[in-house]
Design a protein around this motif. Structure first.
Motif, PDB file in Angstrom:
ATOM      1  N   PHE A 149       0.821  -1.209   0.000  1.00 55.51           N
ATOM      2  CA  PHE A 149       0.000   0.000   0.000  1.00 55.51           C
ATOM      3  C   PHE A 149       0.860   1.266   0.000  1.00 55.51           C
ATOM      4  N   THR A 150       1.946   1.239   0.735  1.00 48.81           N
ATOM      5  CA  THR A 150       2.756   2.448   0.886  1.00 48.81           C
ATOM      6  C   THR A 150       3.817   2.599  -0.205  1.00 48.81           C
ATOM      7  N   LEU A 151       4.218   1.502  -0.837  1.00 51.79           N
ATOM      8  CA  LEU A 151       5.301   1.538  -1.819  1.00 51.79           C
ATOM      9  C   LEU A 151       5.058   2.512  -2.975  1.00 51.79           C
ATOM     10  N   PRO A 152       3.859   2.588  -3.571  1.00 52.81           N
ATOM     11  CA  PRO A 152       3.677   3.517  -4.696  1.00 52.81           C
ATOM     12  C   PRO A 152       3.968   4.971  -4.345  1.00 52.81           C
ATOM     13  N   GLY A 153       3.742   5.331  -3.084  1.00 55.36           N
ATOM     14  CA  GLY A 153       3.949   6.715  -2.689  1.00 55.36           C
ATOM     15  C   GLY A 153       5.386   7.173  -2.772  1.00 55.36           C
ATOM     16  N   LEU A 171      13.050  14.102  10.589  1.00 49.93           N
ATOM     17  CA  LEU A 171      12.161  13.812  11.721  1.00 49.93           C
ATOM     18  C   LEU A 171      10.862  13.155  11.250  1.00 49.93           C
ATOM     19  N   SER A 172      10.350  13.602  10.112  1.00 49.12           N
ATOM     20  CA  SER A 172       9.134  13.009   9.571  1.00 49.12           C
ATOM     21  C   SER A 172       9.364  11.548   9.181  1.00 49.12           C
ATOM     22  N   LEU A 173      10.481  11.275   8.523  1.00 47.73           N
ATOM     23  CA  LEU A 173      10.819   9.905   8.140  1.00 47.73           C
ATOM     24  C   LEU A 173      10.890   9.002   9.365  1.00 47.73           C
ATOM     25  N   LEU A 174      11.612   9.435  10.398  1.00 52.17           N
ATOM     26  CA  LEU A 174      11.777   8.610  11.591  1.00 52.17           C
ATOM     27  C   LEU A 174      10.469   8.430  12.352  1.00 52.17           C
ATOM     28  N   ARG A 205       6.260   7.874   2.987  1.00 51.91           N
ATOM     29  CA  ARG A 205       5.965   6.561   2.403  1.00 51.91           C
ATOM     30  C   ARG A 205       7.167   5.630   2.485  1.00 51.91           C
ATOM     31  N   LEU A 206       8.364   6.192   2.344  1.00 55.55           N
ATOM     32  CA  LEU A 206       9.561   5.372   2.495  1.00 55.55           C
ATOM     33  C   LEU A 206       9.621   4.781   3.896  1.00 55.55           C
ATOM     34  N   GLN A 231       7.025   4.310   5.922  1.00 51.71           N
ATOM     35  CA  GLN A 231       5.942   3.341   6.031  1.00 51.71           C
ATOM     36  C   GLN A 231       6.299   2.020   5.356  1.00 51.71           C
ATOM     37  N   THR A 232       7.031   2.111   4.243  1.00 54.81           N
ATOM     38  CA  THR A 232       7.355   0.919   3.469  1.00 54.81           C
ATOM     39  C   THR A 232       8.474   0.115   4.108  1.00 54.81           C
ATOM     40  N   LEU A 233       9.524   0.808   4.555  1.00 56.52           N
ATOM     41  CA  LEU A 233      10.683   0.104   5.104  1.00 56.52           C
ATOM     42  C   LEU A 233      10.461  -0.398   6.526  1.00 56.52           C
ATOM     43  N   ALA A 234       9.658   0.343   7.299  1.00 55.06           N
ATOM     44  CA  ALA A 234       9.524   0.010   8.720  1.00 55.06           C
ATOM     45  C   ALA A 234       9.027  -1.410   8.964  1.00 55.06           C
ATOM     46  N   PRO A 235       7.942  -1.871   8.299  1.00 55.62           N
ATOM     47  CA  PRO A 235       7.523  -3.261   8.551  1.00 55.62           C
ATOM     48  C   PRO A 235       8.598  -4.280   8.192  1.00 55.62           C
ATOM     49  N   LEU A 236       9.373  -3.986   7.146  1.00 55.05           N
ATOM     50  CA  LEU A 236      10.431  -4.918   6.736  1.00 55.05           C
ATOM     51  C   LEU A 236      11.588  -4.909   7.733  1.00 55.05           C
ATOM     52  N   LEU A 237      12.040  -3.713   8.128  1.00 59.40           N
ATOM     53  CA  LEU A 237      13.163  -3.612   9.061  1.00 59.40           C
ATOM     54  C   LEU A 237      12.817  -4.192  10.423  1.00 59.40           C
ATOM     55  N   PHE A 238      11.632  -3.853  10.920  1.00 55.14           N
ATOM     56  CA  PHE A 238      11.243  -4.368  12.225  1.00 55.14           C
ATOM     57  C   PHE A 238      10.844  -5.840  12.139  1.00 55.14           C
ATOM     58  N   GLY A 239      10.475  -6.290  10.934  1.00 57.60           N
ATOM     59  CA  GLY A 239      10.286  -7.719  10.737  1.00 57.60           C
ATOM     60  C   GLY A 239      11.592  -8.477  10.926  1.00 57.60           C
ATOM     61  N   LEU A 240      12.707  -7.893  10.472  1.00 57.08           N
ATOM     62  CA  LEU A 240      14.017  -8.514  10.690  1.00 57.08           C
ATOM     63  C   LEU A 240      14.361  -8.547  12.178  1.00 57.08           C
ATOM     64  N   LEU A 241      14.045  -7.451  12.891  1.00 55.27           N
ATOM     65  CA  LEU A 241      14.274  -7.437  14.340  1.00 55.27           C
ATOM     66  C   LEU A 241      13.440  -8.511  15.033  1.00 55.27           C
TER      67      LEU A 241
END
Length: 383
Positions: free
Chosen positions: A52-56, A213-216, A341-342, A344-354
């Motif tokens: 959902f977030t990747l297109p953004g 700050l917005s990205l984080l 969106r970056l 939103q897109t990376l966070a589930p993947l990065l925290f999935g690795l954690l």
């Protein structure tokens, strides 16, 4: 009642804001059930959000430029139509691949909307009215993030795919959006001048700090909270989707409570101080969540997280809309939208690795580390 709250333009912007958050908040409580029904590993369930977030990431800057050059409505209305089409199509998906494809289409429509609702506030309001409008809009956003998880959780009791019928409610909003009364905006610069001046603004030190700050903020929101808070509630306390949605709704009540008073708070305290306080509250919530002994004890740190959102997001948005004049505002907000969106897109993947490497404690420790990084960045460069 403040006169702003009677403004029909602002009511329509509220609706656009609710549309943006519907795409994630309404399905969040259904993620564990969705994973079981479709056979998705828990470490990979974030793909439903990522699609959902990747297109953004790509579309947000394009949408910003088009909105500046062609006009806001010419981007807004087709985006809303795509959101409805892709979102409602998810209801009919019966496998992960189809679901991800439909979510991608829905995200394609959502990306411009995430840029435009703050841009429209910047276009229509000035000075303290802009701060108030951002605060009111954050309160509505919070109301939506309170209501949508609860509604989505209840609908998920009927079936994991039933929350995907909610985008059909956007159809009447499209009529209101078509009647928006916007100030006249003409492209007075050549395309080359437009890009050069926009780039100068985007690369200014103040803009870079705000973008960071917005990205984080969205890395933290979409990693530990949106993706793994439901996993925490399900794995440790066997919470039903409706209970997960109800507890997460408390976060939004905290945001609404703070955001509704932001006009008054901004008159007494500098925005920098309010933003830094939000980072302290974020860190406290991250550290406390995995320590709670019972399901309902989660309400405390979830409320703390929501209050942090109410202090942080409206102030960041107000600062960003003040960076550029009307002719470049959508593009600057689009840069922020791309980074959002970056995150939103990376966070589930990065925290999935954690999660795969250290289970839930590692996820929330990572969230606390992000909070500390935000606090350090704000203290160092945000003036």
């Amino acid at each position: 009642m403040h006169p702003l709250l009677r403004d029909r333009n602002l009511h329509t912007i509220f609706g656009i804001t609710l549309t943006v958050i519907m795409g994630v908040s309404s399905i969040m409580p259904a993620l564990p059930l969705m994973a079981r029904e479709l056979g998705i590993p828990l470490a990979s369930v974030g793909l439903v959000l990522t699609a959902f977030t990747l297109p953004g990431i790509v579309l947000a800057p394009i949408a910003g430029v088009l909105a500046d050059r062609l006009g806001r409505k010419r981007v807004l209305l087709p985006a809303m139509a795509l959101f409805v089409l892709g979102g409602s199509a998810c209801f009919f998906a019966r496998d992960l691949s189809t679901l991800l494809a439909c979510r991608f289409v829905q995200g394609f429509g959502a990306a411009p909307l995430g840029v435009l609702y703050t841009t429209l506030i910047g276009d229509l309001y000035e000075d303290n009215d802009r701060v108030r409008a951002m605060g009111y809009n954050a309160g509505v956003l919070s109301l939506g993030t309170a209501i949508f998880p609860a509604v989505g959780g209840l609908l998920a009791e009927l079936g994991w795919n039933v929350p995907f019928l909610l985008p059909l409610a956007v159809l009447p909003l499209m009529l209101a959006a078509a009647r928006l009364r916007l100030p006249a905006s003409r492209a007075t610069q050549t395309l080359g001048e437009y890009f050069r001046s926009t780039l100068r603004i985007a690369l200014s030190p103040r803009a870079l700090v705000l973008f960071g700050l917005s990205l984080l903020t969205f890395v933290q929101l979409y990693g530990p909270m949106v993706t793994f808070f439901p996993v925490l509630a399900d794995a440790r306390f066997h919470a039903a989707p409706s209970r997960i949605g109800a507890i997460f709704a408390v976060s939004s009540l905290g945001t609404a409570m703070i955001a509704s008073q932001l006009g008054r708070l901004s008159e007494r305290f500098p925005a920098r101080r309010l933003i830094m306080l939000s980072h302290v509250l974020y860190a406290a919530a991250m550290l406390l969540l995995p320590l709670m002994p019972d399901l309902w004890w989660l309400l405390g740190p979830v409320l703390c997280f929501g209050m942090a959102q109410g202090l942080n997001l409206p102030n960041l948005s107000t600062m960003m809309t003040s960076l550029a004049p009307t002719q470049q505002r959508a593009a600057i907000m689009a840069v922020n939208g791309t980074l959002l969106r970056l995150g939103q897109t990376l966070a589930p993947l990065l925290f999935g690795l954690l999660y795969a490497g250290g289970d839930l404690p590692a996820v929330f420790a990572g969230g606390a580390a992000v909070s500390c990084l935000m606090l350090a960045l704000a203290a160092w460069r945000l003036h």
